[in-house]
Design a protein around this motif. Structure first.
Motif, PDB file in Angstrom:
ATOM      1  N   ARG A  62      -7.871   8.440   4.028  1.00 12.78           N
ATOM      2  CA  ARG A  62      -7.240   8.011   5.285  1.00 12.78           C
ATOM      3  C   ARG A  62      -8.194   7.146   6.109  1.00 12.78           C
ATOM      4  O   ARG A  62      -7.787   6.181   6.756  1.00 12.78           O
ATOM      5  CB  ARG A  62      -6.754   9.224   6.069  1.00 12.78           C
ATOM      6  CG  ARG A  62      -5.675   9.999   5.293  1.00 12.78           C
ATOM      7  CD  ARG A  62      -4.773  10.757   6.224  1.00 12.78           C
ATOM      8  NE  ARG A  62      -5.477  11.707   7.054  1.00 12.78           N
ATOM      9  CZ  ARG A  62      -5.799  12.953   6.684  1.00 12.78           C
ATOM     10  NH1 ARG A  62      -5.479  13.387   5.477  1.00 12.78           N
ATOM     11  NH2 ARG A  62      -6.426  13.751   7.516  1.00 12.78           N
ATOM     12  N   LYS A 111       0.844  -1.198   0.000  1.00  9.59           N
ATOM     13  CA  LYS A 111       0.000   0.000   0.000  1.00  9.59           C
ATOM     14  C   LYS A 111       0.874   1.240   0.000  1.00  9.59           C
ATOM     15  O   LYS A 111       1.886   1.298   0.700  1.00  9.59           O
ATOM     16  CB  LYS A 111      -0.895  -0.030   1.239  1.00  9.59           C
ATOM     17  CG  LYS A 111      -1.687   1.233   1.486  1.00  9.59           C
ATOM     18  CD  LYS A 111      -1.317   1.862   2.816  1.00  9.59           C
ATOM     19  CE  LYS A 111      -1.452   3.353   2.773  1.00  9.59           C
ATOM     20  NZ  LYS A 111      -1.087   3.999   4.037  1.00  9.59           N
ATOM     21  N   SER A 118      -2.332  -1.583  -3.347  1.00  7.61           N
ATOM     22  CA  SER A 118      -3.362  -0.565  -3.126  1.00  7.61           C
ATOM     23  C   SER A 118      -2.681   0.784  -3.286  1.00  7.61           C
ATOM     24  O   SER A 118      -1.920   1.198  -2.406  1.00  7.61           O
ATOM     25  CB  SER A 118      -3.952  -0.670  -1.717  1.00  7.61           C
ATOM     26  OG  SER A 118      -4.677  -1.869  -1.575  1.00  7.61           O
ATOM     27  N   ASP A 152      -9.342  -0.579   6.161  1.00 11.43           N
ATOM     28  CA  ASP A 152      -8.600  -1.671   5.519  1.00 11.43           C
ATOM     29  C   ASP A 152      -7.674  -2.352   6.525  1.00 11.43           C
ATOM     30  O   ASP A 152      -7.573  -3.584   6.563  1.00 11.43           O
ATOM     31  CB  ASP A 152      -7.805  -1.109   4.337  1.00 11.43           C
ATOM     32  CG  ASP A 152      -7.142  -2.205   3.528  1.00 11.43           C
ATOM     33  OD1 ASP A 152      -7.801  -3.241   3.301  1.00 11.43           O
ATOM     34  OD2 ASP A 152      -5.980  -2.039   3.139  1.00 11.43           O
ATOM     35  N   ARG A 153      -7.016  -1.554   7.365  1.00 11.53           N
ATOM     36  CA  ARG A 153      -6.121  -2.153   8.377  1.00 11.53           C
ATOM     37  C   ARG A 153      -6.880  -3.116   9.285  1.00 11.53           C
ATOM     38  O   ARG A 153      -6.343  -4.152   9.681  1.00 11.53           O
ATOM     39  CB  ARG A 153      -5.516  -1.058   9.251  1.00 11.53           C
ATOM     40  CG  ARG A 153      -4.384  -0.302   8.598  1.00 11.53           C
ATOM     41  CD  ARG A 153      -3.919   0.771   9.552  1.00 11.53           C
ATOM     42  NE  ARG A 153      -2.736   1.460   9.056  1.00 11.53           N
ATOM     43  CZ  ARG A 153      -2.227   2.533   9.647  1.00 11.53           C
ATOM     44  NH1 ARG A 153      -2.801   3.039  10.725  1.00 11.53           N
ATOM     45  NH2 ARG A 153      -1.152   3.099   9.146  1.00 11.53           N
ATOM     46  N   TYR A 177      -3.037   4.706  -3.526  1.00 17.80           N
ATOM     47  CA  TYR A 177      -3.889   5.870  -3.291  1.00 17.80           C
ATOM     48  C   TYR A 177      -3.240   7.037  -4.017  1.00 17.80           C
ATOM     49  O   TYR A 177      -2.086   7.370  -3.739  1.00 17.80           O
ATOM     50  CB  TYR A 177      -3.982   6.179  -1.790  1.00 17.80           C
ATOM     51  CG  TYR A 177      -4.683   5.111  -0.987  1.00 17.80           C
ATOM     52  CD1 TYR A 177      -4.029   3.928  -0.629  1.00 17.80           C
ATOM     53  CD2 TYR A 177      -6.006   5.272  -0.582  1.00 17.80           C
ATOM     54  CE1 TYR A 177      -4.676   2.947   0.109  1.00 17.80           C
ATOM     55  CE2 TYR A 177      -6.659   4.300   0.166  1.00 17.80           C
ATOM     56  CZ  TYR A 177      -5.996   3.142   0.502  1.00 17.80           C
ATOM     57  OH  TYR A 177      -6.634   2.166   1.239  1.00 17.80           O
ATOM     58  N   GLU A 215       3.117  -1.225   4.430  1.00 14.33           N
ATOM     59  CA  GLU A 215       2.843   0.213   4.314  1.00 14.33           C
ATOM     60  C   GLU A 215       4.117   1.022   4.086  1.00 14.33           C
ATOM     61  O   GLU A 215       4.172   2.199   4.417  1.00 14.33           O
ATOM     62  CB  GLU A 215       2.096   0.705   5.550  1.00 14.33           C
ATOM     63  CG  GLU A 215       0.675   0.184   5.637  1.00 14.33           C
ATOM     64  CD  GLU A 215      -0.252   1.087   6.445  1.00 14.33           C
ATOM     65  OE1 GLU A 215       0.147   2.209   6.808  1.00 14.33           O
ATOM     66  OE2 GLU A 215      -1.373   0.647   6.721  1.00 14.33           O
ATOM     67  N   LEU A 252      -8.402   5.382  -5.167  1.00 13.16           N
ATOM     68  CA  LEU A 252      -7.701   4.157  -4.772  1.00 13.16           C
ATOM     69  C   LEU A 252      -7.777   3.196  -5.951  1.00 13.16           C
ATOM     70  O   LEU A 252      -8.861   2.883  -6.439  1.00 13.16           O
ATOM     71  CB  LEU A 252      -8.366   3.535  -3.542  1.00 13.16           C
ATOM     72  CG  LEU A 252      -8.002   2.067  -3.241  1.00 13.16           C
ATOM     73  CD1 LEU A 252      -6.514   1.889  -2.997  1.00 13.16           C
ATOM     74  CD2 LEU A 252      -8.805   1.555  -2.039  1.00 13.16           C
ATOM     75  N   ALA A 261       0.600   5.849  -0.659  1.00 15.18           N
ATOM     76  CA  ALA A 261      -0.129   7.054  -1.053  1.00 15.18           C
ATOM     77  C   ALA A 261       0.846   7.894  -1.854  1.00 15.18           C
ATOM     78  O   ALA A 261       1.944   8.181  -1.397  1.00 15.18           O
ATOM     79  CB  ALA A 261      -0.588   7.805   0.185  1.00 15.18           C
ATOM     80  N   VAL A 310      -8.113   3.722   4.662  1.00 16.29           N
ATOM     81  CA  VAL A 310      -6.906   2.998   5.076  1.00 16.29           C
ATOM     82  C   VAL A 310      -7.127   2.361   6.446  1.00 16.29           C
ATOM     83  O   VAL A 310      -6.773   1.200   6.676  1.00 16.29           O
ATOM     84  CB  VAL A 310      -5.679   3.948   5.126  1.00 16.29           C
ATOM     85  CG1 VAL A 310      -4.502   3.288   5.843  1.00 16.29           C
ATOM     86  CG2 VAL A 310      -5.274   4.365   3.715  1.00 16.29           C
ATOM     87  N   HIS A 311      -7.746   3.095   7.347  1.00 12.09           N
ATOM     88  CA  HIS A 311      -7.979   2.539   8.687  1.00 12.09           C
ATOM     89  C   HIS A 311      -8.943   1.362   8.649  1.00 12.09           C
ATOM     90  O   HIS A 311      -8.727   0.351   9.326  1.00 12.09           O
ATOM     91  CB  HIS A 311      -8.471   3.639   9.639  1.00 12.09           C
ATOM     92  CG  HIS A 311      -7.349   4.472  10.149  1.00 12.09           C
ATOM     93  ND1 HIS A 311      -6.583   4.081  11.218  1.00 12.09           N
ATOM     94  CD2 HIS A 311      -6.829   5.627   9.702  1.00 12.09           C
ATOM     95  CE1 HIS A 311      -5.635   4.988  11.415  1.00 12.09           C
ATOM     96  NE2 HIS A 311      -5.757   5.935  10.508  1.00 12.09           N
TER      97      HIS A 311
END
Ligand SMILES: NC(=O)c1ccc[n+]([C@@H]2O[C@H](COP(=O)([O-])OP(=O)(O)OC[C@H]3O[C@@H](n4cnc5c(N)ncnc54)[C@H](OP(=O)(O)O)[C@@H]3O)[C@@H](O)[C@H]2O)c1
Length: 344
Positions: free
Chosen positions: A188, A163, A297, A194-195, A299, A278, A339, A165, A191-192
């Motif tokens: 953002r 992932k 992924s 997804d985590r 972004y 990440e 994304l 950005a 992303v959270h």
């Protein structure tokens, strides 16, 4: 076992979409078991039970769906995202539970690649049920939650998603090192979320030192998601001897591995099946060089820098023809950002 009228194809397909959604809803909660979804239709083709895999040691998806359906399952159809298991592990075989409940037909999406669990379809057919493997529906917004788990069984390592950005011109940080925030709020928050669906978040020591990340999964209001992925750092530098850096990781706890390969072996042994890398650029390059990236992924924010740090920090190949290529799986607009999800 009289000949049952088959349920309409459209009914079977929408039941499969429901089952896939149910499986998707438990991603991150089931490892090392697969996030399976199951739907029970009664003899008239109406949904009477939906279930998904419970945390390890608890019920499989079919059992949850059968419990919800109760007596209404008799003569009905089970639609499952994975071939029902045929072995007695910590829970009993799902194939036997389906037979005992009087289910007449079973549709399943993926065959079980796990040698100890396989054989469910054959056992069901031998008991007189109508069993068939079906293909994934072409419905928008339905993702196949089993893809990481299936790869992990085949490769005997976790599925890896890289992932990052980036700006529109391909940078992840400005020349002064600032990178917060390239993307906007919606990205953002995504992303959270997804985590919270992953088993582990992995970064390099460089990012641990530079950003002091928490690597937690949080809701938009800042509170912590119920499921927190493992926090993993790769590299040889000692974070504990680092003075005033990486404080968040030291406070929250993390695992450290000296190499990419050892991290994947260790995480797999501990039950991780789906991990997110990440960054930063050094670690991302190392994963790609080792051919250990299964999905990306990306972004992309409508920001231009002209110069700065790139997604990767070195050449992977000398000529375009040799460059690794990925195919686009999905494109999701997140406010002003996009994304793009790719698979190898
Ligand atoms: N925009 C984004 O998406 C994004 C995401 C993350 C980070 N960033 C930015 O990226 C910057 C950090 O990037 P970076 O490249 O300096 O650091 P990094 O990639 O996070 O970490 C590099 C370190 O990882 C370890 N490493 C890398 N490859 C390895 C391998 N094959 N085996 C073992 N260890 C390996 C090494 O650690 P040792 O030297 O300790 O052995 C290496 O020094 C930060 O400024 C951060 O803000 C941006």
């Amino acid at each position: 076992m009289g000949a049952k009228p088959a349920i309409a194809e459209s009914v079977a397909r929408s039941a499969l979409v429901e089952a896939m959604r149910a499986g998707d809803s438990v991603r991150g909660l089931t490892s090392p078991n697969p996030p399976v979804g199951a739907v029970i239709l009664n003899a008239e083709g109406e949904i009477v039970g939906v279930g998904a895999t419970q945390p390890p040691g608890s019920a499989h998806a079919e059992i949850m769906a059968l419990r919800a359906a109760g007596e209404r399952a008799r003569g009905g159809t089970a639609v499952v995202t994975l071939e029902p298991c045929n072995h007695t592990g910590r829970t009993g075989p799902c194939s036997q539970a389906l037979i005992a409940a009087g289910i007449a037909a079973v549709d399943y999406l993926h065959a079980d690649p796990n040698p100890v669990a396989t054989g469910g379809a054959a056992a069901l057919a031998a008991a007189g049920l109508k069993v068939r493997q079906v293909s994934a529906p072409d419905a928008a917004g339905v993702s196949d939650a089993l893809i990481p788990w299936l790869l992990s069984v085949r490769e005997q390592r976790p599925h890896v998603t890289l992932k990052f950005a980036q700006t529109l011109d391909g940078f992840t940080a400005a020349i002064d090192g600032t990178s917060q925030w390239i993307t906007g709020t919606q990205a953002r928050q995504w992303v959270h979320a997804d985590r919270a669906r992953r088993d582990a978040i992995i970064i390099g020591t460089g990012t641990a030192f530079a950003d002091d990340p928490s690597l937690t999964a949080r809701y938009p209001d800042g509170s912590l998601s119920e499921h927190q992925p493992r926090r993993v750092v790769i590299g040889r530098r000692d974070l504990t001897a680092a003075g005033d850096v990486a404080r968040n990781l030291r406070r929250l706890g993390y695992e450290q591995y000296p190499s990419v390969e050892e991290a994947l072996v260790g995480l797999y042994a501990e039950g991780a099946r789906d991990v997110l890398v990440e960054g930063g650029a050094g670690l991302a390059s190392a994963f790609l060089e080792a051919d250990l990236v299964d999905a990306i992924s990306a972004y992309v924010a409508p920001v231009l820098l002209g110069a700065g740090r790139g997604v990767l920090d070195r050449a992977l190949v000398q000529t375009l023809a040799l460059a690794p290529r990925f195919h686009r799986v999905e494109t999701i607009a997140l406010g002003e950002d996009v994304l793009i999800e790719y698979a190898r």
